[in-house]
Design a protein around this motif. Structure first.
Motif, PDB file in Angstrom:
ATOM      1  N   LYS A 144      33.574  28.076  30.981  1.00  0.00           N
ATOM      2  CA  LYS A 144      33.407  27.274  32.195  1.00  0.00           C
ATOM      3  C   LYS A 144      34.739  27.009  32.899  1.00  0.00           C
ATOM      4  O   LYS A 144      35.054  25.888  33.317  1.00  0.00           O
ATOM      5  CB  LYS A 144      32.696  25.954  31.884  1.00  0.00           C
ATOM      6  CG  LYS A 144      31.296  26.116  31.342  1.00  0.00           C
ATOM      7  CD  LYS A 144      30.640  24.780  31.057  1.00  0.00           C
ATOM      8  CE  LYS A 144      29.180  24.915  30.672  1.00  0.00           C
ATOM      9  NZ  LYS A 144      28.946  25.729  29.468  1.00  0.00           N
ATOM     10  N   ILE A 145      35.542  28.055  33.032  1.00  0.00           N
ATOM     11  CA  ILE A 145      36.847  27.954  33.672  1.00  0.00           C
ATOM     12  C   ILE A 145      36.729  28.405  35.124  1.00  0.00           C
ATOM     13  O   ILE A 145      36.199  29.477  35.411  1.00  0.00           O
ATOM     14  CB  ILE A 145      37.883  28.830  32.932  1.00  0.00           C
ATOM     15  CG1 ILE A 145      38.030  28.362  31.479  1.00  0.00           C
ATOM     16  CG2 ILE A 145      39.230  28.793  33.651  1.00  0.00           C
ATOM     17  CD1 ILE A 145      38.886  29.294  30.630  1.00  0.00           C
ATOM     18  N   ASP A 146      37.217  27.588  36.020  1.00  0.00           N
ATOM     19  CA  ASP A 146      37.254  27.965  37.433  1.00  0.00           C
ATOM     20  C   ASP A 146      38.426  28.918  37.655  1.00  0.00           C
ATOM     21  O   ASP A 146      39.552  28.650  37.207  1.00  0.00           O
ATOM     22  CB  ASP A 146      37.416  26.732  38.323  1.00  0.00           C
ATOM     23  CG  ASP A 146      36.176  25.852  38.313  1.00  0.00           C
ATOM     24  OD1 ASP A 146      35.070  26.403  38.170  1.00  0.00           O
ATOM     25  OD2 ASP A 146      36.331  24.622  38.438  1.00  0.00           O
ATOM     26  N   TYR A 147      38.169  30.001  38.366  1.00  0.00           N
ATOM     27  CA  TYR A 147      39.234  30.967  38.614  1.00  0.00           C
ATOM     28  C   TYR A 147      38.880  31.779  39.854  1.00  0.00           C
ATOM     29  O   TYR A 147      37.732  31.791  40.310  1.00  0.00           O
ATOM     30  CB  TYR A 147      39.416  31.892  37.410  1.00  0.00           C
ATOM     31  CG  TYR A 147      38.290  32.885  37.203  1.00  0.00           C
ATOM     32  CD1 TYR A 147      38.419  34.217  37.611  1.00  0.00           C
ATOM     33  CD2 TYR A 147      37.097  32.492  36.608  1.00  0.00           C
ATOM     34  CE1 TYR A 147      37.391  35.132  37.426  1.00  0.00           C
ATOM     35  CE2 TYR A 147      36.062  33.399  36.416  1.00  0.00           C
ATOM     36  CZ  TYR A 147      36.219  34.716  36.819  1.00  0.00           C
ATOM     37  OH  TYR A 147      35.195  35.613  36.634  1.00  0.00           O
ATOM     38  N   GLU A 148      39.887  32.454  40.377  1.00  0.00           N
ATOM     39  CA  GLU A 148      39.687  33.347  41.513  1.00  0.00           C
ATOM     40  C   GLU A 148      39.583  34.782  41.002  1.00  0.00           C
ATOM     41  O   GLU A 148      40.493  35.268  40.308  1.00  0.00           O
ATOM     42  CB  GLU A 148      40.848  33.232  42.492  1.00  0.00           C
ATOM     43  CG  GLU A 148      40.721  34.152  43.705  1.00  0.00           C
ATOM     44  CD  GLU A 148      41.929  34.106  44.629  1.00  0.00           C
ATOM     45  OE1 GLU A 148      41.966  34.911  45.582  1.00  0.00           O
ATOM     46  OE2 GLU A 148      42.837  33.280  44.376  1.00  0.00           O
ATOM     47  N   LEU A 149      38.493  35.449  41.329  1.00  0.00           N
ATOM     48  CA  LEU A 149      38.295  36.840  40.926  1.00  0.00           C
ATOM     49  C   LEU A 149      38.841  37.745  42.027  1.00  0.00           C
ATOM     50  O   LEU A 149      38.399  37.693  43.173  1.00  0.00           O
ATOM     51  CB  LEU A 149      36.812  37.125  40.700  1.00  0.00           C
ATOM     52  CG  LEU A 149      36.452  38.550  40.282  1.00  0.00           C
ATOM     53  CD1 LEU A 149      37.061  38.885  38.932  1.00  0.00           C
ATOM     54  CD2 LEU A 149      34.931  38.724  40.244  1.00  0.00           C
ATOM     55  N   ILE A 150      39.816  38.564  41.671  1.00  0.00           N
ATOM     56  CA  ILE A 150      40.419  39.492  42.623  1.00  0.00           C
ATOM     57  C   ILE A 150      40.041  40.908  42.202  1.00  0.00           C
ATOM     58  O   ILE A 150      40.454  41.380  41.135  1.00  0.00           O
ATOM     59  CB  ILE A 150      41.947  39.328  42.679  1.00  0.00           C
ATOM     60  CG1 ILE A 150      42.298  37.891  43.098  1.00  0.00           C
ATOM     61  CG2 ILE A 150      42.565  40.348  43.631  1.00  0.00           C
ATOM     62  CD1 ILE A 150      43.774  37.594  43.067  1.00  0.00           C
ATOM     63  N   ASP A 151      39.258  41.559  43.035  1.00  0.00           N
ATOM     64  CA  ASP A 151      38.784  42.897  42.708  1.00  0.00           C
ATOM     65  C   ASP A 151      39.876  43.927  42.986  1.00  0.00           C
ATOM     66  O   ASP A 151      40.434  43.973  44.088  1.00  0.00           O
ATOM     67  CB  ASP A 151      37.535  43.232  43.528  1.00  0.00           C
ATOM     68  CG  ASP A 151      36.944  44.574  43.143  1.00  0.00           C
ATOM     69  OD1 ASP A 151      36.551  44.720  41.976  1.00  0.00           O
ATOM     70  OD2 ASP A 151      36.891  45.468  43.999  1.00  0.00           O
ATOM     71  N   VAL A 152      40.170  44.725  41.984  1.00  0.00           N
ATOM     72  CA  VAL A 152      41.125  45.828  42.129  1.00  0.00           C
ATOM     73  C   VAL A 152      40.316  47.101  42.301  1.00  0.00           C
ATOM     74  O   VAL A 152      39.520  47.462  41.421  1.00  0.00           O
ATOM     75  CB  VAL A 152      42.049  45.928  40.897  1.00  0.00           C
ATOM     76  CG1 VAL A 152      43.040  47.079  41.067  1.00  0.00           C
ATOM     77  CG2 VAL A 152      42.796  44.615  40.678  1.00  0.00           C
ATOM     78  N   ASP A 153      40.493  47.779  43.418  1.00  0.00           N
ATOM     79  CA  ASP A 153      39.709  48.982  43.713  1.00  0.00           C
ATOM     80  C   ASP A 153      40.337  50.181  43.009  1.00  0.00           C
ATOM     81  O   ASP A 153      41.330  50.753  43.461  1.00  0.00           O
ATOM     82  CB  ASP A 153      39.660  49.217  45.222  1.00  0.00           C
ATOM     83  CG  ASP A 153      38.609  50.249  45.609  1.00  0.00           C
ATOM     84  OD1 ASP A 153      38.421  51.229  44.857  1.00  0.00           O
ATOM     85  OD2 ASP A 153      37.965  50.083  46.664  1.00  0.00           O
ATOM     86  N   PHE A 154      39.730  50.546  41.885  1.00  0.00           N
ATOM     87  CA  PHE A 154      40.230  51.664  41.084  1.00  0.00           C
ATOM     88  C   PHE A 154      40.147  52.971  41.875  1.00  0.00           C
ATOM     89  O   PHE A 154      41.050  53.801  41.826  1.00  0.00           O
ATOM     90  CB  PHE A 154      39.420  51.762  39.794  1.00  0.00           C
ATOM     91  CG  PHE A 154      39.879  52.838  38.851  1.00  0.00           C
ATOM     92  CD1 PHE A 154      40.865  52.586  37.918  1.00  0.00           C
ATOM     93  CD2 PHE A 154      39.316  54.111  38.884  1.00  0.00           C
ATOM     94  CE1 PHE A 154      41.288  53.581  37.041  1.00  0.00           C
ATOM     95  CE2 PHE A 154      39.732  55.103  38.016  1.00  0.00           C
ATOM     96  CZ  PHE A 154      40.723  54.831  37.092  1.00  0.00           C
ATOM     97  N   GLY A 155      39.043  53.139  42.597  1.00  0.00           N
ATOM     98  CA  GLY A 155      38.831  54.368  43.350  1.00  0.00           C
ATOM     99  C   GLY A 155      39.895  54.611  44.398  1.00  0.00           C
ATOM    100  O   GLY A 155      40.231  55.760  44.709  1.00  0.00           O
TER     101      GLY A 155
END
Length: 228
Positions: free
Chosen positions: A23-34
Motif C-alpha cells: 500500500k505504498i503511494d508512488y509514481e509509475l513511470i513507463d519506460v518504452d522498451f520498444g
C-alpha cells in the motif's frame, strides 16, 4: 517515490505487486522498451546497467528488482509479513529470490522472451533448461509442503516467481507436469486477484507480441542481437 517500469517486464511487474501489497503511494513511470528509452543517456544516469526497473525513493536511486523488493520489505513491511524478520524464514525468501534470478526466470526469459524481442531461437536445449527450473521449483514446493514460494504465507519471493511463470502462460505452455507449481500459481491468482491483474496485464502484452513480434531493428542494443 517513483518506479521506472516496463509494462510487460516480469521484474518490473514484481516490484509493482510489492508496492501494491504494501500500500505504498508512488509514481509509475513507463519506460518504452520498444522505443529504446532504456538505452538513452538520460536513463543511463538513473541506471548505468540500462536495465528496468529503477526505484527512486528520496535520495535513493537503485535498480535490480531483487534489491528493490528487499528494500521495500525492509523499510515498509514493519510487521514482517511479506519479508519475515526471523533469520531462517528470511533466508528462505532470499534463497527463492536468488533462485528465480539465477535460474528460474533466467531460463524462462531465454526461452520465452528473448526470441520474441531479439534474434534468438527456441531450441531443445533452451526448453530443457526451462523444464529443469520448473523441476527444481516443484521440488522445493514438495520438500517444504508449502502453499507459497517460501512457506505457507505470501512473501516478496512470490512476486518475481509469479511474474516469471506468467510468461509461460503467455505462450500457452502448460504446467500440468508440475502440479505443485500449477497449484501455487493458480492459488495466487485466486487469493490475490488485484496483484494478479498486474501480472495479467503484462501477460496479455507478451501474448500479443508472441503472435505479432515487434520491430526493434531501429534499436542499437550492446548485448542482444536485434532481429532484422
Amino acid at each position: 517515490m517513483k518506479l521506472y517500469s516496463v509494462s510487460d517486464g516480469p521484474p518490473s511487474l514484481a516490484c509493482r505487486q510489492a508496492l501494491k501489497a504494501l500500500k505504498i503511494d508512488y509514481e509509475l513511470i513507463d519506460v518504452d522498451f520498444g522505443k529504446g528509452e532504456h538505452m538513452t543517456k538520460e536513463y543511463e544516469e538513473l541506471n548505468p546497467q540500462k536495465e528496468i526497473p529503477v526505484l527512486v525513493d528520496d535520495d535513493l536511486t537503485m535498480g535490480e528488482s531483487n534489491a528493490i523488493l528487499q528494500y521495500l520489505g525492509d523499510k515498509y513491511d514493519t510487521a514482517g509479513k511479506l519479508y519475515p524478520k526471523d533469520p531462517k524464514s528470511r533466508a528462505i525468501v532470499n534463497h527463492r529470490l536468488c533462485f528465480n534470478l539465477a535460474l528460474y526466470y533466467r531460463n524462462i526469459s531465454e526461452y520465452v522472451m528473448a526470441p520474441i524481442f531479439f534474434d534468438y531461437q527456441r531450441t531443445p536445449l533452451g526448453l530443457k533448461k526451462m523444464k529443469m527450473g520448473l523441476d527444481i521449483f516443484e521440488t522445493y514446493l514438495k520438500r517444504d509442503n508449502s502453499t507459497y514460494a517460501a512457506g505457507n504465507d505470501l512473501t516478496i519471493a512470490d512476486f518475481p516467481l509469479v511474474t516469471a511463470t506468467m510468461c509461460l502462460e503467455a505462450i500457452d505452455f502448460k504446467l500440468g507436469p508440475w502440479p505443485r507449481v500449477e497449484k501455487w500459481y493458480n492459488n495466487f491468482k485466486t487469493k490475490y486477484p488485484d496483484l494478479w491483474e498486474i501480472a495479467a496485464g503484462g501477460m496479455r502484452e507478451i501474448s500479443h507480441f508472441e503472435k505479432n513480434p515487434p520491430d526493434l531493428s531501429h534499436m542499437d542494443h550492446p548485448i542482444h542481437p536485434v532481429r532484422k
